[in-house]
Write a protein that holds these residues in place. Structure first.
Motif, PDB file in Angstrom:
ATOM      1  N   LEU A 103      74.212  34.155 -15.106  1.00  0.00           N
ATOM      2  CA  LEU A 103      75.307  34.931 -13.895  1.00  0.00           C
ATOM      3  C   LEU A 103      75.662  36.080 -14.307  1.00  0.00           C
ATOM      4  O   LEU A 103      75.820  36.897 -13.540  1.00  0.00           O
ATOM      5  N   ILE A 104      75.746  36.718 -15.555  1.00  0.00           N
ATOM      6  CA  ILE A 104      76.313  37.959 -15.836  1.00  0.00           C
ATOM      7  C   ILE A 104      75.158  38.832 -15.611  1.00  0.00           C
ATOM      8  O   ILE A 104      75.372  40.123 -15.238  1.00  0.00           O
ATOM      9  N   LEU A 105      73.778  38.470 -15.913  1.00  0.00           N
ATOM     10  CA  LEU A 105      72.756  39.403 -15.468  1.00  0.00           C
ATOM     11  C   LEU A 105      72.616  39.502 -14.178  1.00  0.00           C
ATOM     12  O   LEU A 105      72.330  40.748 -13.813  1.00  0.00           O
ATOM     13  N   LEU A 106      72.709  38.689 -13.410  1.00  0.00           N
ATOM     14  CA  LEU A 106      72.821  38.747 -11.729  1.00  0.00           C
ATOM     15  C   LEU A 106      74.078  39.709 -11.366  1.00  0.00           C
ATOM     16  O   LEU A 106      73.587  40.618 -10.644  1.00  0.00           O
ATOM     17  N   ALA A 107      75.330  39.368 -11.830  1.00  0.00           N
ATOM     18  CA  ALA A 107      76.254  40.216 -11.355  1.00  0.00           C
ATOM     19  C   ALA A 107      76.100  41.881 -11.697  1.00  0.00           C
ATOM     20  O   ALA A 107      76.389  42.736 -10.762  1.00  0.00           O
ATOM     21  N   VAL A 108      75.609  41.943 -13.031  1.00  0.00           N
ATOM     22  CA  VAL A 108      75.483  43.385 -13.395  1.00  0.00           C
ATOM     23  C   VAL A 108      74.161  44.079 -12.607  1.00  0.00           C
ATOM     24  O   VAL A 108      74.282  45.341 -12.410  1.00  0.00           O
ATOM     25  N   ASP A 109      73.348  43.436 -12.541  1.00  0.00           N
ATOM     26  CA  ASP A 109      72.178  43.800 -11.775  1.00  0.00           C
ATOM     27  C   ASP A 109      72.525  44.358 -10.399  1.00  0.00           C
ATOM     28  O   ASP A 109      72.185  45.175  -9.787  1.00  0.00           O
ATOM     29  N   ALA A 110      73.454  43.574  -9.642  1.00  0.00           N
ATOM     30  CA  ALA A 110      73.924  43.972  -8.481  1.00  0.00           C
ATOM     31  C   ALA A 110      74.830  45.074  -8.516  1.00  0.00           C
ATOM     32  O   ALA A 110      74.639  45.923  -7.606  1.00  0.00           O
ATOM     33  N   LEU A 111      75.630  45.263  -9.544  1.00  0.00           N
ATOM     34  CA  LEU A 111      76.492  46.360  -9.750  1.00  0.00           C
ATOM     35  C   LEU A 111      75.588  47.760  -9.997  1.00  0.00           C
ATOM     36  O   LEU A 111      75.941  48.861  -9.145  1.00  0.00           O
ATOM     37  N   PHE A 112      74.195  47.619 -10.565  1.00  0.00           N
ATOM     38  CA  PHE A 112      73.582  48.808 -10.968  1.00  0.00           C
ATOM     39  C   PHE A 112      72.630  49.070  -9.748  1.00  0.00           C
ATOM     40  O   PHE A 112      72.196  50.121  -9.565  1.00  0.00           O
ATOM     41  N   GLY A 113      72.495  47.937  -8.847  1.00  0.00           N
ATOM     42  CA  GLY A 113      71.575  48.000  -7.645  1.00  0.00           C
ATOM     43  C   GLY A 113      69.912  48.057  -8.237  1.00  0.00           C
ATOM     44  O   GLY A 113      69.174  48.581  -7.395  1.00  0.00           O
ATOM     45  N   ARG A 114      69.776  47.469  -9.130  1.00  0.00           N
ATOM     46  CA  ARG A 114      68.242  47.436  -9.704  1.00  0.00           C
ATOM     47  C   ARG A 114      67.832  46.062 -10.393  1.00  0.00           C
ATOM     48  O   ARG A 114      68.911  45.678 -11.068  1.00  0.00           O
ATOM     49  N   GLU A 115      66.790  45.590 -10.206  1.00  0.00           N
ATOM     50  CA  GLU A 115      66.565  44.312 -10.740  1.00  0.00           C
ATOM     51  C   GLU A 115      66.433  44.667 -12.276  1.00  0.00           C
ATOM     52  O   GLU A 115      65.569  45.480 -12.744  1.00  0.00           O
ATOM     53  N   HIS A 116      67.098  43.475 -12.982  1.00  0.00           N
ATOM     54  CA  HIS A 116      66.649  43.292 -14.570  1.00  0.00           C
ATOM     55  C   HIS A 116      67.315  44.700 -15.413  1.00  0.00           C
ATOM     56  O   HIS A 116      67.135  44.701 -16.481  1.00  0.00           O
ATOM     57  N   LYS A 117      68.165  45.623 -14.631  1.00  0.00           N
ATOM     58  CA  LYS A 117      68.608  46.857 -15.489  1.00  0.00           C
ATOM     59  C   LYS A 117      69.677  46.282 -16.384  1.00  0.00           C
ATOM     60  O   LYS A 117      70.173  46.762 -17.422  1.00  0.00           O
ATOM     61  N   ALA A 118      70.359  45.259 -15.931  1.00  0.00           N
ATOM     62  CA  ALA A 118      71.346  44.742 -16.685  1.00  0.00           C
ATOM     63  C   ALA A 118      71.126  44.094 -17.989  1.00  0.00           C
ATOM     64  O   ALA A 118      71.874  44.347 -18.884  1.00  0.00           O
ATOM     65  N   ALA A 119      69.903  43.778 -18.116  1.00  0.00           N
ATOM     66  CA  ALA A 119      69.427  43.349 -19.573  1.00  0.00           C
ATOM     67  C   ALA A 119      69.563  44.227 -20.537  1.00  0.00           C
ATOM     68  O   ALA A 119      69.678  44.207 -21.885  1.00  0.00           O
ATOM     69  N   LEU A 120      69.363  45.735 -20.011  1.00  0.00           N
ATOM     70  CA  LEU A 120      69.351  46.824 -21.017  1.00  0.00           C
ATOM     71  C   LEU A 120      70.579  47.056 -21.409  1.00  0.00           C
ATOM     72  O   LEU A 120      70.661  47.617 -22.855  1.00  0.00           O
TER      73      LEU A 120
END
Length: 640
Positions: free
Chosen positions: A80-97
């Motif tokens: 859920l955290i990865l999905l939410a942060v991806d939405a914040l950045f507007g890019r897929e899977h950028k949250a993981a970085l």
């Protein structure tokens, strides 16, 4: 012609519908793949975290396959955290970085912390990050290659993250506005709901079904069962101390106050010097090794009992808190540090008592004043002054720390300059670990026994420090014997030293750190430190036995001939029943122990009242100040 055009239009529309459907299906498939990839990354991240902190592949796998443990709940939270942060950045899977390194780093810190101490990483540890940085030279000297690896790893990680973020911004698929809203709408409410049920002070049926069980009374089991990430999150609210059930003004008023005698002392006002000796312990307790000569002959001759420390290898401030206030860590959230979290206002202490009797109350410690927040805490405790490294004369070093000998000479110098009676509370520094080989140019204590050479050198360094602490106590007593005014000297160790594999290779303990709970014999072996209470007029106090640090104030005032509504009155009544009040165990006056007492449906009345008074002064309305701490009220008027 019209029919031909109509048929063509229908075929065109059918093609468009099918094309649109294909596009939608393709987008849905891509979204599903993206979600599954995020779920896979969440699972891999949780596995990596647990492998780091557990240092065991078998235990990590067991955490995942045990249906009674919340491994998959943890994965869902990270998903859920990865999905939410991806939405914040507007890019897929950028949250993981960002999420991956931010989650991995605390896990690594926790694993390193357990090398030196017995506990994993708590949220409150970040409150004293400055202390860790200040001690970093010692830790680096003890494990230089680990330090090099950490620095290189951090530099590489920062550089890699920067490059990956740049790459991700240019190449990772961009999320549409609708896709971002869907992700936020799905993830955020679930994260908020999950956070809401994480308060361990409140039972949650949903949390229970998710197998998340806050085990606050045993943090080792808490982290083992829930995993590092969830256990760390569970501990976040630990700074919120709830009032014990039944706490109110009437409950405080019903606690009886012991009438004081006509005079509060039966003789002149003695000077009092309390020395909390860093990591002072009897190394001759170690089996299968022999130390010669005896490194602590003075303490052995005068020892009147032991202090059962609530800590091991560190966390000196928690022992100090009990010794100075007469309050107990047993009534505070596990892992909390009163000096860092709770001491924000004036608090009754031995310093406020002695000042009310006309004493000069001074704290002395040859390290920096901000360490463990002592500048602010000692002021709140009512000390007239705190002499720290910043305002003490330059002291001779033993290793990298101020020597016990030079500190003792400074105590004597300051005492000789006093005209009024004084109370000195001193914390030594020389005995601080780790105990690197060759800290001292010459070790005078011979270590015999079948030990690896590294352990032999560590033990030799530690034993030499004990000898010098013992010599310093003798110096202080020799000085006191020449004084006309009665002088009381108290010395105790704050906790056992972090000797690492010396414990396991001698067979003294099964692990390199002490247990937080166990049988009375096990706790005494792993938490007892020597106690000396001595007067230059009457000699050592008789047969104190093993006590909690919280009862030191009672012992000191009784030895000095004073009476006090709390420190000798109320605390004396508790002492008449219990010698040790620990989070997991009580030890009665007759030596019988009571395990897991705090989880019983009914707590003994004396301990209930003890907790009421502590909460009232530290967090409550201070209903008890006038009756139990009047001298404190006079020094710190209401509203101060």
């Amino acid at each position: 012609m019209a029919s031909i055009d109509s048929a063509a239009a229908r075929r065109s529309q059918t093609f468009i519908d099918r094309s649109g459907s294909s596009v939608r299906n393709a987008k849905a498939l891509a979204g599903t793949r993206s979600a599954f990839f995020s779920l896979f990354m969440a699972a891999a991240l949780v596995f990596a975290i647990e492998l780091i902190v557990r240092q065991s592949l078998a235990e990590t796998v067991a955490y995942f396959i045990d249906p009674m443990r919340p491994a998959w709940t943890t994965i869902a939270v990270f998903f859920l955290i990865l999905l939410a942060v991806d939405a914040l950045f507007g890019r897929e899977h950028k949250a993981a970085l960002l999420v991956v390194p931010l989650a991995i780093l605390p896990a690594f810190i926790s694993e390193q912390k357990q090398v030196f101490l017995s506990d994993p990483l708590y949220p409150t540890d970040f409150l004293f990050g400055r202390q860790i940085m200040e001690l970093m030279p010692v830790l680096v000297k003890d494990r230089p290659w680990t330090a090099v690896a950490v620095v290189v790893g951090l530099i590489a990680m920062i550089a890699t993250i920067g490059l990956l973020l740049r790459y991700a911004w240019r190449n990772f698929p961009k999320l549409t506005r609708r896709e971002r809203l869907v992700r936020v709408g799905f993830a955020l409410p679930l994260l908020v709901a999950f956070w809401h049920i994480m308060d361990y002070n409140q039972f949650s049926w949903i949390r229970d079904r998710l197998r998340v069980i806050p085990i606050m009374w045993d943090q080792t089991e808490n982290y083992r069962h829930n995993g590092f990430a969830l256990a760390f999150a569970i501990n976040l609210p630990m700074a919120n101390v709830n009032a014990p059930a039944g706490y109110m003004a009437d409950a405080i008023d019903r606690i009886p106050v012991k009438p004081l005698p006509a005079g509060t002392t039966h003789r002149g006002k003695p000077d009092v010097i309390v020395v909390m000796s860093e990591s002072f312990w009897d190394p001759t307790r170690l089996p299968n090794v022999k130390l010669s000569p005896d490194p602590m002959p003075t303490v052995r001759e005068l020892q009147v009992g032991n202090v059962l420390s609530p800590e091991f290898g560190g966390m000196t401030a928690n022992v100090e808190f009990e010794a100075l206030t007469g309050f107990s860590n047993a009534f505070l959230p596990y892992g909390s540090i009163p000096y860092q979290q709770y001491i924000r206002n004036p608090i009754p202490s031995l310093a406020t008592f002695f000042r009310s009797e006309g004493y000069v109350a001074r704290a002395i410690h040859p390290f920096q004043g901000w360490f463990w927040n002592r500048n602010a805490v000692y002021k709140a405790f009512g000390f007239d002054a705190f002499r720290s490294e910043e305002n003490l004369p330059a002291m001779q070093k033993r290793g990298i720390f101020a020597s016990d000998e030079s500190l003792t000479k400074e105590i004597i110098r300051q005492a000789d300059a006093m005209e009024d009676p004084f109370f000195f509370f001193t914390v030594t520094l020389q005995g601080h670990g780790p105990y690197e080989p060759n800290r001292y140019a010459k070790n005078t204590i011979k270590v015999e026994g079948n030990l690896p050479e590294g352990d032999r050198q560590v033990l030799a360094t530690y034993a030499q420090g004990i000898k010098e602490a013992d010599d310093s106590l003798k110096m202080l007593m020799d000085w006191a014997k020449k004084r006309d005014r009665e002088t009381i000297i108290v010395l105790f160790g704050d906790h056992l030293p972090p000797l690492n594999t010396v414990y396991t290779n001698t067979g003294y303990m099964n692990d390199v750190t002490a247990s937080r709970r166990g049988s009375k014999e096990q706790m005494k072996a792993q938490h007892e430190t020597p106690l000396v209470i001595w007067s230059n007029k009457t000699g050592p106090k008789k047969n104190v036995g093993t006590i909690s640090p919280a009862f030191l104030s009672y012992q000191i005032l009784k030895q000095a001939g004073y009476e006090h509504p709390y420190y000798t009155g109320f605390l004396g009544k508790v002492y008449d029943q219990y010698r040790v009040v620990d989070r997991y165990m009580l030890v009665r006056k007759n030596g019988k122990d009571v395990a897991e007492w705090s989880r019983q449906p009914k707590v003994p009345a004396s301990l209930r009242d003890y907790r009421f008074l502590q909460h009232d002064i530290m967090f409550g309305k201070r209903y008890s100040t006038e009756r139990f701490f009047k001298s404190h009220a006079e020094l710190f008027p209401a509203g101060s």
